[in-house]
Design a protein around this motif. Structure first.
Motif, PDB file in Angstrom:
ATOM      1  N   HIS A  30       0.836  -1.207   0.000  1.00  0.00           N
ATOM      2  CA  HIS A  30       0.000   0.000   0.000  1.00  0.00           C
ATOM      3  C   HIS A  30       0.871   1.256   0.000  1.00  0.00           C
ATOM      4  O   HIS A  30       0.658   2.174  -0.796  1.00  0.00           O
ATOM      5  CB  HIS A  30      -0.935  -0.002   1.208  1.00  0.00           C
ATOM      6  CG  HIS A  30      -1.721   1.256   1.348  1.00  0.00           C
ATOM      7  ND1 HIS A  30      -1.245   2.340   2.067  1.00  0.00           N
ATOM      8  CD2 HIS A  30      -2.916   1.622   0.853  1.00  0.00           C
ATOM      9  CE1 HIS A  30      -2.124   3.316   2.010  1.00  0.00           C
ATOM     10  NE2 HIS A  30      -3.155   2.915   1.276  1.00  0.00           N
ATOM     11  N   ASP A  31       1.839   1.297   0.891  1.00  0.00           N
ATOM     12  CA  ASP A  31       2.710   2.469   0.982  1.00  0.00           C
ATOM     13  C   ASP A  31       3.502   2.657  -0.308  1.00  0.00           C
ATOM     14  O   ASP A  31       3.682   3.788  -0.774  1.00  0.00           O
ATOM     15  CB  ASP A  31       3.656   2.350   2.182  1.00  0.00           C
ATOM     16  CG  ASP A  31       2.938   2.477   3.517  1.00  0.00           C
ATOM     17  OD1 ASP A  31       1.742   2.864   3.539  1.00  0.00           O
ATOM     18  OD2 ASP A  31       3.569   2.166   4.548  1.00  0.00           O
ATOM     19  N   GLY A  32       3.971   1.561  -0.899  1.00  0.00           N
ATOM     20  CA  GLY A  32       4.687   1.634  -2.167  1.00  0.00           C
ATOM     21  C   GLY A  32       3.801   2.127  -3.293  1.00  0.00           C
ATOM     22  O   GLY A  32       4.237   2.886  -4.161  1.00  0.00           O
ATOM     23  N   HIS A  33       2.542   1.709  -3.265  1.00  0.00           N
ATOM     24  CA  HIS A  33       1.598   2.173  -4.278  1.00  0.00           C
ATOM     25  C   HIS A  33       1.337   3.671  -4.118  1.00  0.00           C
ATOM     26  O   HIS A  33       1.339   4.423  -5.087  1.00  0.00           O
ATOM     27  CB  HIS A  33       0.296   1.375  -4.196  1.00  0.00           C
ATOM     28  CG  HIS A  33      -0.717   1.790  -5.202  1.00  0.00           C
ATOM     29  ND1 HIS A  33      -0.595   1.514  -6.538  1.00  0.00           N
ATOM     30  CD2 HIS A  33      -1.860   2.487  -5.064  1.00  0.00           C
ATOM     31  CE1 HIS A  33      -1.631   2.020  -7.186  1.00  0.00           C
ATOM     32  NE2 HIS A  33      -2.418   2.622  -6.303  1.00  0.00           N
ATOM     33  N   GLU A  34       1.120   4.094  -2.897  1.00  0.00           N
ATOM     34  CA  GLU A  34       0.885   5.515  -2.621  1.00  0.00           C
ATOM     35  C   GLU A  34       2.076   6.366  -3.056  1.00  0.00           C
ATOM     36  O   GLU A  34       1.903   7.508  -3.484  1.00  0.00           O
ATOM     37  CB  GLU A  34       0.590   5.732  -1.134  1.00  0.00           C
ATOM     38  CG  GLU A  34      -0.753   5.178  -0.690  1.00  0.00           C
ATOM     39  CD  GLU A  34      -1.929   5.954  -1.261  1.00  0.00           C
ATOM     40  OE1 GLU A  34      -1.911   7.193  -1.201  1.00  0.00           O
ATOM     41  OE2 GLU A  34      -2.857   5.307  -1.767  1.00  0.00           O
ATOM     42  N   ALA A  35       3.282   5.823  -2.956  1.00  0.00           N
ATOM     43  CA  ALA A  35       4.496   6.547  -3.334  1.00  0.00           C
ATOM     44  C   ALA A  35       4.778   6.475  -4.838  1.00  0.00           C
ATOM     45  O   ALA A  35       5.729   7.087  -5.309  1.00  0.00           O
ATOM     46  CB  ALA A  35       5.689   5.981  -2.561  1.00  0.00           C
ATOM     47  N   GLY A  36       3.968   5.711  -5.580  1.00  0.00           N
ATOM     48  CA  GLY A  36       4.167   5.592  -7.011  1.00  0.00           C
ATOM     49  C   GLY A  36       5.224   4.581  -7.416  1.00  0.00           C
ATOM     50  O   GLY A  36       5.647   4.557  -8.577  1.00  0.00           O
ATOM     51  N   ILE A  37       5.641   3.747  -6.501  1.00  0.00           N
ATOM     52  CA  ILE A  37       6.655   2.725  -6.788  1.00  0.00           C
ATOM     53  C   ILE A  37       6.000   1.413  -7.190  1.00  0.00           C
ATOM     54  O   ILE A  37       6.381   0.799  -8.186  1.00  0.00           O
ATOM     55  CB  ILE A  37       7.579   2.526  -5.569  1.00  0.00           C
ATOM     56  CG1 ILE A  37       8.326   3.823  -5.267  1.00  0.00           C
ATOM     57  CG2 ILE A  37       8.554   1.382  -5.812  1.00  0.00           C
ATOM     58  CD1 ILE A  37       9.015   3.852  -3.937  1.00  0.00           C
ATOM     59  N   VAL A  38       5.029   0.969  -6.414  1.00  0.00           N
ATOM     60  CA  VAL A  38       4.287  -0.259  -6.736  1.00  0.00           C
ATOM     61  C   VAL A  38       3.081   0.150  -7.574  1.00  0.00           C
ATOM     62  O   VAL A  38       2.214   0.891  -7.111  1.00  0.00           O
ATOM     63  CB  VAL A  38       3.838  -0.991  -5.443  1.00  0.00           C
ATOM     64  CG1 VAL A  38       2.959  -2.188  -5.793  1.00  0.00           C
ATOM     65  CG2 VAL A  38       5.042  -1.422  -4.623  1.00  0.00           C
ATOM     66  N   LEU A  39       3.053  -0.314  -8.821  1.00  0.00           N
ATOM     67  CA  LEU A  39       1.968   0.059  -9.729  1.00  0.00           C
ATOM     68  C   LEU A  39       0.784  -0.884  -9.632  1.00  0.00           C
ATOM     69  O   LEU A  39      -0.358  -0.459  -9.717  1.00  0.00           O
ATOM     70  CB  LEU A  39       2.482   0.080 -11.166  1.00  0.00           C
ATOM     71  CG  LEU A  39       3.610   1.065 -11.441  1.00  0.00           C
ATOM     72  CD1 LEU A  39       4.052   0.961 -12.882  1.00  0.00           C
ATOM     73  CD2 LEU A  39       3.169   2.475 -11.107  1.00  0.00           C
ATOM     74  N   ALA A  40       1.056  -2.162  -9.506  1.00  0.00           N
ATOM     75  CA  ALA A  40      -0.004  -3.168  -9.421  1.00  0.00           C
ATOM     76  C   ALA A  40       0.563  -4.399  -8.740  1.00  0.00           C
ATOM     77  O   ALA A  40       1.771  -4.667  -8.808  1.00  0.00           O
ATOM     78  CB  ALA A  40      -0.534  -3.518 -10.807  1.00  0.00           C
ATOM     79  N   VAL A  41      -0.322  -5.140  -8.101  1.00  0.00           N
ATOM     80  CA  VAL A  41       0.101  -6.360  -7.418  1.00  0.00           C
ATOM     81  C   VAL A  41      -1.086  -7.292  -7.293  1.00  0.00           C
ATOM     82  O   VAL A  41      -2.234  -6.841  -7.200  1.00  0.00           O
ATOM     83  CB  VAL A  41       0.698  -6.039  -6.020  1.00  0.00           C
ATOM     84  CG1 VAL A  41      -0.342  -5.418  -5.117  1.00  0.00           C
ATOM     85  CG2 VAL A  41       1.319  -7.257  -5.380  1.00  0.00           C
ATOM     86  N   GLY A  42      -0.828  -8.565  -7.305  1.00  0.00           N
ATOM     87  CA  GLY A  42      -1.880  -9.541  -7.070  1.00  0.00           C
ATOM     88  C   GLY A  42      -1.323 -10.943  -7.018  1.00  0.00           C
ATOM     89  O   GLY A  42      -0.319 -11.244  -7.671  1.00  0.00           O
ATOM     90  N   ALA A  43      -1.972 -11.760  -6.222  1.00  0.00           N
ATOM     91  CA  ALA A  43      -1.574 -13.161  -6.092  1.00  0.00           C
ATOM     92  C   ALA A  43      -2.176 -13.984  -7.225  1.00  0.00           C
ATOM     93  O   ALA A  43      -3.244 -13.656  -7.743  1.00  0.00           O
ATOM     94  CB  ALA A  43      -2.039 -13.714  -4.745  1.00  0.00           C
ATOM     95  N   PHE A  44      -1.498 -15.038  -7.612  1.00  0.00           N
ATOM     96  CA  PHE A  44      -2.046 -15.973  -8.579  1.00  0.00           C
ATOM     97  C   PHE A  44      -3.159 -16.778  -7.905  1.00  0.00           C
ATOM     98  O   PHE A  44      -3.067 -17.116  -6.723  1.00  0.00           O
ATOM     99  CB  PHE A  44      -0.968 -16.916  -9.119  1.00  0.00           C
ATOM    100  CG  PHE A  44       0.139 -16.180  -9.850  1.00  0.00           C
ATOM    101  CD1 PHE A  44      -0.153 -15.286 -10.871  1.00  0.00           C
ATOM    102  CD2 PHE A  44       1.457 -16.375  -9.504  1.00  0.00           C
ATOM    103  CE1 PHE A  44       0.856 -14.606 -11.540  1.00  0.00           C
ATOM    104  CE2 PHE A  44       2.472 -15.709 -10.167  1.00  0.00           C
ATOM    105  CZ  PHE A  44       2.175 -14.825 -11.191  1.00  0.00           C
ATOM    106  N   ALA A  45      -4.208 -17.055  -8.648  1.00  0.00           N
ATOM    107  CA  ALA A  45      -5.390 -17.718  -8.095  1.00  0.00           C
ATOM    108  C   ALA A  45      -5.074 -19.080  -7.491  1.00  0.00           C
ATOM    109  O   ALA A  45      -5.745 -19.514  -6.554  1.00  0.00           O
ATOM    110  CB  ALA A  45      -6.469 -17.849  -9.161  1.00  0.00           C
ATOM    111  N   ASP A  46      -4.043 -19.743  -8.000  1.00  0.00           N
ATOM    112  CA  ASP A  46      -3.712 -21.080  -7.488  1.00  0.00           C
ATOM    113  C   ASP A  46      -2.820 -21.042  -6.247  1.00  0.00           C
ATOM    114  O   ASP A  46      -2.442 -22.081  -5.716  1.00  0.00           O
ATOM    115  CB  ASP A  46      -3.070 -21.933  -8.577  1.00  0.00           C
ATOM    116  CG  ASP A  46      -1.715 -21.425  -9.034  1.00  0.00           C
ATOM    117  OD1 ASP A  46      -1.216 -20.406  -8.508  1.00  0.00           O
ATOM    118  OD2 ASP A  46      -1.133 -22.052  -9.949  1.00  0.00           O
TER     119      ASP A  46
END
Length: 93
Positions: A30-46
């Motif tokens: 979350h903090d990385g996203h707010e800072a513009g470093i992490v653009l997207a993230v998600g776990a694989f469904a499996d």
């Protein structure tokens, strides 16, 4: 700024460790996203891993950013693969 895609690989024997540290991991994302470093993230469904897209100057910088993920700090990621990503279309282009 270049974008890098990191593929995390998880093994079943680290599931409890990830569960324990998930709140800190999600706060870091979350903090990385707010800072513009992490653009997207998600776990694989499996449950086998996750994908993280980050802004970084080069692969070494991307790897350094990801090294501060609480999952990485406690050994909950079994493998991390980082590659530069040339996005042609979409919100990250």
């Amino acid at each position: 700024m270049p974008k890098y895609v990191a593929e995390y690989t998880y093994l079943p024997d680290t599931a409890a460790l990830r569960d324990e540290h998930r709140p800190a991991h999600r706060l870091w994302l979350h903090d990385g996203h707010e800072a513009g470093i992490v653009l997207a993230v998600g776990a694989f469904a499996d449950g086998s891993g996750a994908l993280v897209i980050v802004n970084a100057d080069d692969a070494e910088a991307a790897t350094e950013v990801l090294a501060h993920d609480p999952f990485a700090l406690v050994g909950a990621i079994d493998e991390t693969r980082v590659r530069e990503w040339n996005c042609l279309y979409g919100p990250f282009a």
